[in-house]
Design an enzyme around this catalytic site. Structure first.
Site, PDB file in Angstrom:
ATOM      1  N   ARG A 128     -19.601 -34.161  54.042  1.00  0.00           N
ATOM      2  CA  ARG A 128     -19.470 -32.696  53.977  1.00  0.00           C
ATOM      3  C   ARG A 128     -20.122 -32.099  55.216  1.00  0.00           C
ATOM      4  O   ARG A 128     -20.757 -32.806  55.985  1.00  0.00           O
ATOM      5  CB  ARG A 128     -20.043 -32.108  52.677  1.00  0.00           C
ATOM      6  CG  ARG A 128     -21.184 -32.757  52.015  1.00  0.00           C
ATOM      7  CD  ARG A 128     -22.577 -32.462  52.520  1.00  0.00           C
ATOM      8  NE  ARG A 128     -22.772 -31.148  53.031  1.00  0.00           N
ATOM      9  CZ  ARG A 128     -23.522 -30.878  54.071  1.00  0.00           C
ATOM     10  NH1 ARG A 128     -24.153 -31.837  54.734  1.00  0.00           N
ATOM     11  NH2 ARG A 128     -23.660 -29.649  54.514  1.00  0.00           N
ATOM     12  N   GLY A 129     -19.952 -30.774  55.346  1.00  0.00           N
ATOM     13  CA  GLY A 129     -20.381 -30.111  56.571  1.00  0.00           C
ATOM     14  C   GLY A 129     -19.171 -30.056  57.507  1.00  0.00           C
ATOM     15  O   GLY A 129     -18.491 -31.077  57.689  1.00  0.00           O
ATOM     16  N   ALA A 130     -18.920 -28.870  58.058  1.00  0.00           N
ATOM     17  CA  ALA A 130     -17.651 -28.651  58.768  1.00  0.00           C
ATOM     18  C   ALA A 130     -17.330 -29.696  59.846  1.00  0.00           C
ATOM     19  O   ALA A 130     -16.246 -30.295  59.826  1.00  0.00           O
ATOM     20  CB  ALA A 130     -17.647 -27.231  59.349  1.00  0.00           C
TER      21      ALA A 130
ATOM     22  N   ARG B 281      -9.951 -29.570  51.601  1.00  0.00           N
ATOM     23  CA  ARG B 281     -10.846 -28.412  51.438  1.00  0.00           C
ATOM     24  C   ARG B 281     -10.316 -27.265  52.319  1.00  0.00           C
ATOM     25  O   ARG B 281      -9.908 -27.506  53.456  1.00  0.00           O
ATOM     26  CB  ARG B 281     -12.290 -28.766  51.828  1.00  0.00           C
ATOM     27  CG  ARG B 281     -12.923 -29.814  50.907  1.00  0.00           C
ATOM     28  CD  ARG B 281     -14.414 -29.957  51.160  1.00  0.00           C
ATOM     29  NE  ARG B 281     -15.173 -28.838  50.611  1.00  0.00           N
ATOM     30  CZ  ARG B 281     -16.473 -28.633  50.881  1.00  0.00           C
ATOM     31  NH1 ARG B 281     -17.121 -29.441  51.681  1.00  0.00           N
ATOM     32  NH2 ARG B 281     -17.114 -27.616  50.330  1.00  0.00           N
TER      33      ARG B 281
ATOM     34  N   GLN C  94     -27.525 -28.812  48.649  1.00  0.00           N
ATOM     35  CA  GLN C  94     -27.536 -29.425  49.981  1.00  0.00           C
ATOM     36  C   GLN C  94     -28.884 -29.196  50.679  1.00  0.00           C
ATOM     37  O   GLN C  94     -29.301 -30.012  51.509  1.00  0.00           O
ATOM     38  CB  GLN C  94     -26.423 -28.841  50.853  1.00  0.00           C
ATOM     39  CG  GLN C  94     -25.016 -29.265  50.465  1.00  0.00           C
ATOM     40  CD  GLN C  94     -24.359 -28.283  49.520  1.00  0.00           C
ATOM     41  OE1 GLN C  94     -25.033 -27.575  48.772  1.00  0.00           O
ATOM     42  NE2 GLN C  94     -23.041 -28.236  49.526  1.00  0.00           N
TER      43      GLN C  94
ATOM     44  N   ASP D  43     -18.776 -22.467  58.537  1.00  0.00           N
ATOM     45  CA  ASP D  43     -17.551 -23.218  58.224  1.00  0.00           C
ATOM     46  C   ASP D  43     -16.346 -22.623  58.924  1.00  0.00           C
ATOM     47  O   ASP D  43     -15.388 -23.316  59.228  1.00  0.00           O
ATOM     48  CB  ASP D  43     -17.336 -23.267  56.714  1.00  0.00           C
ATOM     49  CG  ASP D  43     -18.350 -24.208  56.102  1.00  0.00           C
ATOM     50  OD1 ASP D  43     -19.474 -23.760  55.827  1.00  0.00           O
ATOM     51  OD2 ASP D  43     -18.041 -25.405  55.982  1.00  0.00           O
TER      52      ASP D  43
ATOM     53  N   ASN E  73     -19.920 -19.272  55.444  1.00  0.00           N
ATOM     54  CA  ASN E  73     -20.851 -20.403  55.360  1.00  0.00           C
ATOM     55  C   ASN E  73     -21.229 -20.569  53.890  1.00  0.00           C
ATOM     56  O   ASN E  73     -20.779 -19.811  53.023  1.00  0.00           O
ATOM     57  CB  ASN E  73     -22.081 -20.164  56.244  1.00  0.00           C
ATOM     58  CG  ASN E  73     -22.946 -21.416  56.370  1.00  0.00           C
ATOM     59  OD1 ASN E  73     -22.433 -22.499  56.663  1.00  0.00           O
ATOM     60  ND2 ASN E  73     -24.239 -21.305  56.116  1.00  0.00           N
ATOM     61  N   LYS E  74     -22.038 -21.562  53.629  1.00  0.00           N
ATOM     62  CA  LYS E  74     -22.409 -21.901  52.257  1.00  0.00           C
ATOM     63  C   LYS E  74     -22.827 -20.678  51.448  1.00  0.00           C
ATOM     64  O   LYS E  74     -23.529 -19.790  51.949  1.00  0.00           O
ATOM     65  CB  LYS E  74     -23.542 -22.938  52.311  1.00  0.00           C
ATOM     66  CG  LYS E  74     -24.074 -23.425  50.987  1.00  0.00           C
ATOM     67  CD  LYS E  74     -22.996 -23.912  50.047  1.00  0.00           C
ATOM     68  CE  LYS E  74     -22.113 -24.995  50.641  1.00  0.00           C
ATOM     69  NZ  LYS E  74     -20.882 -25.231  49.826  1.00  0.00           N
TER      70      LYS E  74
END
Ligand code: MRU
EC number: 5.3.1.23
Length: 345
Positions: free
Chosen positions: A45-47, A88, A193, A234, A244-245
């Site tokens: 995960r993470g862009a 995603r 996270q 993201d 973003n998150k």
């Protein structure tokens, strides 16, 4: 530093980010379905890491095609590109990386040449990301002083990229240079996270990190004299609005209330000039169990749940966007496109 993603000729290895911090476990992805599943289930995960993994996934899928016919090859490649792109919706790096691979084979004159080009392009994406993240870290570090206390959310770290991270890059570089930065990591419900990954990554690297729950952010800004907030992204729209998150938007509002600078750190591959504003960014909604359960244990009754994985911080709340080409302060709509015009320094 741990590598989140690694290419091998027959498979891809990923660090299983769902198992952290309890277990440091590497998984072998042997086919495109494994890759899709690893992205959907947040094992990777993470862009930038999602983009890299999808790129390797497409190269791996193509390697297994049993055809010498270029037209058939392109048909299969397009099908597999679309499949990986369905994993995603929010992080634009996924689409950016897949499209980069698709472009790399446009002029291929044989299937073998195309297969080699895809692998080469995917490896380039990973190699470049390491340099890009280091540059972001250097620029970000120029904004901070020795002893600063800096808040972050989610994990925009080494394990979300090729190395160093984006929002966490200045912490890693400060450590290398003997500068002390104190990180305040929001735990980042629902998937944690911040607690599971950022607290782990920074403490493993010897960076001073303090963990707080998300609802402690205002009190912490006040009581601990937080100097700045830095987050990853993201997708950054053409006007600077940043997805973003989930929880990032709230931190930006708090930062404004406390007159604390709020920085977004992201590579150019996260800036999407085709998306005009934050309203046009698709926001992923995930399973209700992420909210009703923690670590597999139910903590809420079976009620309705709204579980957006991301939010959009409006550009007016962002003090600066830190990229590998420098820091953009305000008037993002005019300035962001110029980043793509200049020659890489
Ligand atoms: O759902 P996730 O864990 O993939 O969300 C990750 C983030 O929001 C990160 O901040 C972002 O992708 C940047 S990672 C360098």
């Amino acid at each position: 530093m741990m590598k989140a993603v690694q290419w091998h000729d027959t498979h891809i290895t990923i660090l299983n980010q769902q198992a952290l911090p309890h277990k440091t476990e590497y998984l072998e992805l042997k086919n495109i379905e494994d890759v899709w599943d690893a992205i959907v289930t947040l094992k990777v995960r993470g862009a930038p890491a999602i983009g890299m993994t999808a790129a390797y996934g497409l190269a791996l899928a193509a390697k297994l095609y049993e055809t010498d016919d270029l037209a058939t090859f392109h048909t299969k490649l397009k099908r597999d590109r679309d499949y990986l792109a369905s994993s995603r919706p929010t992080a634009v790096n996924l689409f950016w990386a897949l499209d980069r691979l698709m472009k790399s084979v446009v002029n291929a004159t044989s299937v073998n040449e195309a297969k080699t080009s895809l692998i080469h392009e995917a490896i380039c994406i990973q190699i470049e990301d390491e340099d890009v993240c280091r540059r972001i870290g250097e620029y970000a570090l120029s904004l901070f002083q020795d002893g600063d206390r800096i808040m972050t959310i989610c994990n925009a770290g080494a394990i979300a990229t090729a190395r160093y991270g984006t929002a966490l890059a200045p912490f890693h570089l400060a450590k290398e240079k003997g500068i002390t930065l104190h990180a305040y990591a929001c735990e980042t419900r629902p998937v944690l996270q911040g607690a599971r990954l950022t607290a782990w990554e920074l403490s493993e690297a010897g960076v001073d990190v303090t963990l707080i729950t998300d609802n402690m952010a205002a009190q912490t800004m006040k009581a601990k004299h937080i100097s700045a907030v830095i987050v990853g992204a993201d997708r950054i729209a053409a006007n600077g609005d940043t997805a973003n998150k989930i929880g990032t938007f709230g931190l930006a509002i708090l930062a404004k209330a406390f007159n604390i600078p709020f920085y977004v750190a992201a590579p150019l591959s996260t800036i999407d000039l085709q998306t005009k504003t934050g309203d046009d960014i698709p926001i992923e909604e995930r399973a209700k169990e992420e909210v009703t359960h923690i670590g597999g244990v139910r903590i809420a009754p079976d009620v309705n749940v709204y579980n957006p994985a991301f939010d959009v911080t409006p550009h007016e709340l962002i003090t600066g966007i830190i990229t590998e080409k420098g820091i953009v302060f305000g008037d993002y709509e005019t300035k962001l496109p110029t980043l793509f015009e200049e020659v890489f320094a």
